[in-house]
Design a protein around this motif. Structure first.
Motif, PDB file in Angstrom:
ATOM      1  N   VAL A  95       0.819  -1.206   0.000  1.00 43.76           N
ATOM      2  CA  VAL A  95       0.000   0.000   0.000  1.00 43.76           C
ATOM      3  C   VAL A  95       0.856   1.260   0.000  1.00 43.76           C
ATOM      4  O   VAL A  95       0.447   2.307  -0.522  1.00 43.76           O
ATOM      5  CB  VAL A  95      -0.968  -0.019   1.215  1.00 43.76           C
ATOM      6  CG1 VAL A  95      -0.218   0.187   2.527  1.00 43.76           C
ATOM      7  CG2 VAL A  95      -2.066   1.028   1.049  1.00 43.76           C
ATOM      8  N   GLN A  96       2.077   1.191   0.543  1.00 43.60           N
ATOM      9  CA  GLN A  96       2.958   2.359   0.554  1.00 43.60           C
ATOM     10  C   GLN A  96       3.395   2.735  -0.863  1.00 43.60           C
ATOM     11  O   GLN A  96       3.395   3.913  -1.246  1.00 43.60           O
ATOM     12  CB  GLN A  96       4.191   2.081   1.430  1.00 43.60           C
ATOM     13  CG  GLN A  96       3.893   1.982   2.913  1.00 43.60           C
ATOM     14  CD  GLN A  96       3.503   0.582   3.356  1.00 43.60           C
ATOM     15  OE1 GLN A  96       3.271  -0.301   2.514  1.00 43.60           O
ATOM     16  NE2 GLN A  96       3.427   0.373   4.661  1.00 43.60           N
ATOM     17  N   VAL A  97       3.777   1.723  -1.657  1.00 43.01           N
ATOM     18  CA  VAL A  97       4.191   1.979  -3.038  1.00 43.01           C
ATOM     19  C   VAL A  97       3.002   2.478  -3.865  1.00 43.01           C
ATOM     20  O   VAL A  97       3.136   3.375  -4.703  1.00 43.01           O
ATOM     21  CB  VAL A  97       4.783   0.705  -3.668  1.00 43.01           C
ATOM     22  CG1 VAL A  97       5.105   0.928  -5.147  1.00 43.01           C
ATOM     23  CG2 VAL A  97       6.039   0.275  -2.909  1.00 43.01           C
ATOM     24  N   LEU A  98       1.839   1.909  -3.605  1.00 38.37           N
ATOM     25  CA  LEU A  98       0.640   2.347  -4.318  1.00 38.37           C
ATOM     26  C   LEU A  98       0.352   3.816  -4.024  1.00 38.37           C
ATOM     27  O   LEU A  98       0.003   4.590  -4.925  1.00 38.37           O
ATOM     28  CB  LEU A  98      -0.551   1.482  -3.915  1.00 38.37           C
ATOM     29  CG  LEU A  98      -1.895   1.844  -4.556  1.00 38.37           C
ATOM     30  CD1 LEU A  98      -1.830   1.750  -6.076  1.00 38.37           C
ATOM     31  CD2 LEU A  98      -3.008   0.936  -4.020  1.00 38.37           C
ATOM     32  N   ALA A 135       2.526   6.089  -3.244  1.00 40.37           N
ATOM     33  CA  ALA A 135       3.524   6.887  -3.962  1.00 40.37           C
ATOM     34  C   ALA A 135       3.138   7.039  -5.429  1.00 40.37           C
ATOM     35  O   ALA A 135       3.275   8.123  -6.021  1.00 40.37           O
ATOM     36  CB  ALA A 135       4.903   6.231  -3.838  1.00 40.37           C
ATOM     37  N   GLY A 136       2.652   5.951  -6.032  1.00 40.38           N
ATOM     38  CA  GLY A 136       2.217   6.013  -7.419  1.00 40.38           C
ATOM     39  C   GLY A 136       1.053   6.962  -7.607  1.00 40.38           C
ATOM     40  O   GLY A 136       0.987   7.709  -8.597  1.00 40.38           O
ATOM     41  N   GLU A 137       0.116   6.952  -6.665  1.00 42.54           N
ATOM     42  CA  GLU A 137      -1.033   7.857  -6.740  1.00 42.54           C
ATOM     43  C   GLU A 137      -0.572   9.314  -6.662  1.00 42.54           C
ATOM     44  O   GLU A 137      -1.077  10.177  -7.387  1.00 42.54           O
ATOM     45  CB  GLU A 137      -2.014   7.560  -5.600  1.00 42.54           C
ATOM     46  CG  GLU A 137      -2.800   6.278  -5.769  1.00 42.54           C
ATOM     47  CD  GLU A 137      -3.797   6.360  -6.912  1.00 42.54           C
ATOM     48  OE1 GLU A 137      -4.506   7.376  -7.010  1.00 42.54           O
ATOM     49  OE2 GLU A 137      -3.856   5.415  -7.713  1.00 42.54           O
ATOM     50  N   PHE A 138       0.389   9.583  -5.793  1.00 45.12           N
ATOM     51  CA  PHE A 138       0.884  10.951  -5.639  1.00 45.12           C
ATOM     52  C   PHE A 138       1.586  11.431  -6.906  1.00 45.12           C
ATOM     53  O   PHE A 138       1.311  12.525  -7.420  1.00 45.12           O
ATOM     54  CB  PHE A 138       1.848  11.042  -4.456  1.00 45.12           C
ATOM     55  CG  PHE A 138       2.631  12.319  -4.418  1.00 45.12           C
ATOM     56  CD1 PHE A 138       2.040  13.507  -4.016  1.00 45.12           C
ATOM     57  CD2 PHE A 138       3.966  12.350  -4.808  1.00 45.12           C
ATOM     58  CE1 PHE A 138       2.749  14.691  -3.998  1.00 45.12           C
ATOM     59  CE2 PHE A 138       4.690  13.526  -4.794  1.00 45.12           C
ATOM     60  CZ  PHE A 138       4.084  14.702  -4.388  1.00 45.12           C
ATOM     61  N   LEU A 139       2.497  10.634  -7.426  1.00 46.73           N
ATOM     62  CA  LEU A 139       3.261  11.045  -8.604  1.00 46.73           C
ATOM     63  C   LEU A 139       2.362  11.214  -9.830  1.00 46.73           C
ATOM     64  O   LEU A 139       2.533  12.151 -10.620  1.00 46.73           O
ATOM     65  CB  LEU A 139       4.364  10.020  -8.886  1.00 46.73           C
ATOM     66  CG  LEU A 139       5.477   9.963  -7.828  1.00 46.73           C
ATOM     67  CD1 LEU A 139       6.411   8.790  -8.094  1.00 46.73           C
ATOM     68  CD2 LEU A 139       6.253  11.281  -7.799  1.00 46.73           C
ATOM     69  N   ALA A 140       1.402  10.301  -9.991  1.00 50.50           N
ATOM     70  CA  ALA A 140       0.447  10.458 -11.091  1.00 50.50           C
ATOM     71  C   ALA A 140      -0.384  11.723 -10.887  1.00 50.50           C
ATOM     72  O   ALA A 140      -0.715  12.432 -11.849  1.00 50.50           O
ATOM     73  CB  ALA A 140      -0.453   9.234 -11.182  1.00 50.50           C
TER      74      ALA A 140
END
Length: 544
Positions: free
Chosen positions: A160-163, A165-170
């Motif tokens: 969930v942490q990597v997910l 991060a992906g949501e933030f960068l997108a």
């Protein structure tokens, strides 16, 4: 350009026609001021149908840029629907046991939900500089490249942490699209099409949410990792099409004029209009030049600080507030529609079905807004929308307070119906009109900054709502269920009061006219019926 009208005597109307002789140069030809004013009158004379016939390519290219908002709507819609998806909840959630079972905690719903709005805040706030430095096309192309990479991070997130991060960068790139798309549409379309195409921004957003609901429904019965990886991967579908279209798209003529590239601006304008139309691109160019020169005289710079000086202050207030009301008067609850239906007591399958229907209603409602704008102004549509939403939300709250709520499934269906009504009202009024207002309210030299401030402000309040709503709804937290309607209903009532006192009518006004009206200090409630003294353009032609 002549001086602004007397701000102390509103009976002295600003005159867009000086003496006819003042419009002639040494050769007896119309100068830039006269050409600009003729272009202004030409735009006013265009009906919507005539504008569609004259500017087909402007509509097409504005739609290409608006397509990027499908990705924004899809991303926000799909992450919320995942909370009712068993495979996703088992992967990233916690087993609370008992009647609750697996659930993504309110904490991680906040973190995941905040990834996109926090990223959007950063992306929107920083978008104006590269847009003004390198142009709309280059910024769009670079954003598409990085979006491709960040979708990969979302799709293959191991935890969930990597997910998050992906949501933030997108989200950083999505914030850029939210500023870029309406700015571009406002700069390539005439007055008659400005409202429709900026309302189309909301339609693109709704289409994204509709696709997300359909995809969520399609994978709801899967129990493997592809139940949530397939929805992420679908985001790649739009990017190749946008890249190809972007290669052929014309640059914004307004931006080109500000860069001193007038020949390229003329070429861009020619690509936006039908060759057989009566539109004079040189007169249009003159209007752009005249407006830009006038604003350069009035405004000290094109910084964010300039947005809060002089007459720009109220323009910025309007842009920020309509975006704020759009976020906090109902869209936050609508975004949780599938989850709300499930908490209200509907079965999982029925919740997803209602979610798909809810977004379909939003699609129809946004199309309805185009017809509303043909007969009513921005002010009346937006104000009526938040007023009706206030009533609908309060009714949702009242139903939740009725005795034996849990034992009366009909109440849950009634709340679902009211949420669908809320969606129709929001997507037919506040949602699309918000894009129209904040895209056209700012001065042209400050448009990207105004749009960036509005989008950033909306992101801030979206972050606040992302934190608050899960705690309001979750069974493991406040468990308000439909009582959440009281909260959003109260905010909608406040929005109605603000609209009455502070929201001006901008329908049918060119950017030059808006400049003069704000500089003159015309009361916002008088914008609709305010008239400029004009000289018939034929009289000018007859003197040549």
């Amino acid at each position: 350009m002549h001086s602004p009208p007397n701000t102390n005597d509103l009976s002295e109307k600003p005159n867009f026609r000086d003496d006819v002789n003042d419009h002639m140069d040494a050769k007896g030809e119309l100068n830039i001021v006269a050409q600009a004013k003729l272009a202004t009158e030409t735009e006013h004379a265009l009906t919507t149908l005539e504008a569609i016939k004259a500017y087909p390519m402007a509509i097409f290219w504005a739609s290409v840029f608006a397509t990027s908002l499908i990705m924004v709507g899809y991303d926000s819609g799909i992450i919320y629907s995942f909370y009712a998806l068993p495979a996703f909840v088992k992967k990233y959630g916690t087993n609370y046991g008992g009647d609750i079972g697996y659930e993504v905690s309110a904490k991680w719903q906040n973190v995941l939900g905040m990834g996109t709005p926090v990223g959007q805040f950063l992306g929107a706030f920083t978008a104006s500089y590269p847009m003004e430095r390198w142009g709309r096309k280059k910024v769009f192309g670079v954003s598409l490249f990085f979006t491709t990479a960040f979708i990969f991070l979302q799709m293959f997130a191991s935890n969930v942490q990597v997910l998050a991060a992906g949501e933030f960068l997108a989200g950083v790139l999505y914030g850029t699209y939210v500023v870029l798309a309406p700015t571009y549409a406002s700069e390539v379309c005439p007055v008659a099409l400005r409202g429709i195409l900026n309302a189309g921004m909301n339609l693109a957003y709704v289409i994204g949410q509709f696709i997300a609901s359909g995809v969520g429904k399609g994978v709801s019965t899967r129990t493997d990792q592809w139940a949530y990886r397939i929805p992420f991967a679908i985001q790649w579908a739009w990017i190749p099409l946008l890249v190809v279209a972007l290669w052929f798209a014309p640059e914004s003529p307004w931006w080109l004029v500000r860069q001193g590239r007038n020949d390229e601006a003329v070429a861009s304008l020619r690509r936006l209009v039908r060759s057989s139309s009566n539109v004079d691109v040189h007169a249009t160019l003159a209007m752009i030049e005249a407006t830009t020169l006038h604003e350069a005289e009035v405004e000290k710079s094109v910084s964010y600080l300039e947005c809060f000086r002089g007459s720009n202050r109220i323009r910025t207030e309007v842009a920020l507030m309509v975006q704020t009301w759009q976020v906090i008067t109902g869209i936050s609850l609508i975004g949780y529609a599938v989850y709300f239906f499930e908490l209200a007591g509907l079965p999982v399958a029925a919740s997803f079905d209602m979610g798909v229907g809810n977004t379909a209603i939003g699609f129809v409602a946004t199309c309805t807004s185009w017809f509303l704008m043909a007969y009513f102004g921005r002010r009346s549509i937006f104000m009526t929308g938040v007023a009706v939403m206030a009533v609908s939300l309060i009714l949702i709250g009242i139903l939740d307070c009725l005795p034996n709520y849990s034992a009366r499934p009909g109440l849950a269906w009634a709340q679902a119906g009211l949420l669908d009504l809320l969606t129709f009202i929001f997507q037919g009024t506040v949602g699309p009109i918000n894009f129209v207002i904040f895209a056209e309210i700012g001065a042209t030299r400050l448009r990207s900054q105004t749009c960036a401030l509005a989008a950033s402000t909306g992101s801030i309040f979206q972050i606040i709502m992302t934190v608050a709503v899960p705690y309001m709804l979750n069974a493991s937290a406040a468990n308000w269920r439909g009582k959440t309607g009281f909260f959003f209903g109260g905010l909608s009532a406040l929005a109605t009061v603000w609209c009455w006192f502070r929201l001006p009518e901008t329908k049918g006004r060119t950017y030059e006219e808006l400049d003069y009206m704000f500089e003159a200090g015309i009361p916002v409630r008088k914008f609709k019926n305010y008239k400029f003294e004009t000289l018939d353009s034929q009289e000018v032609h007859d003197t040549v």
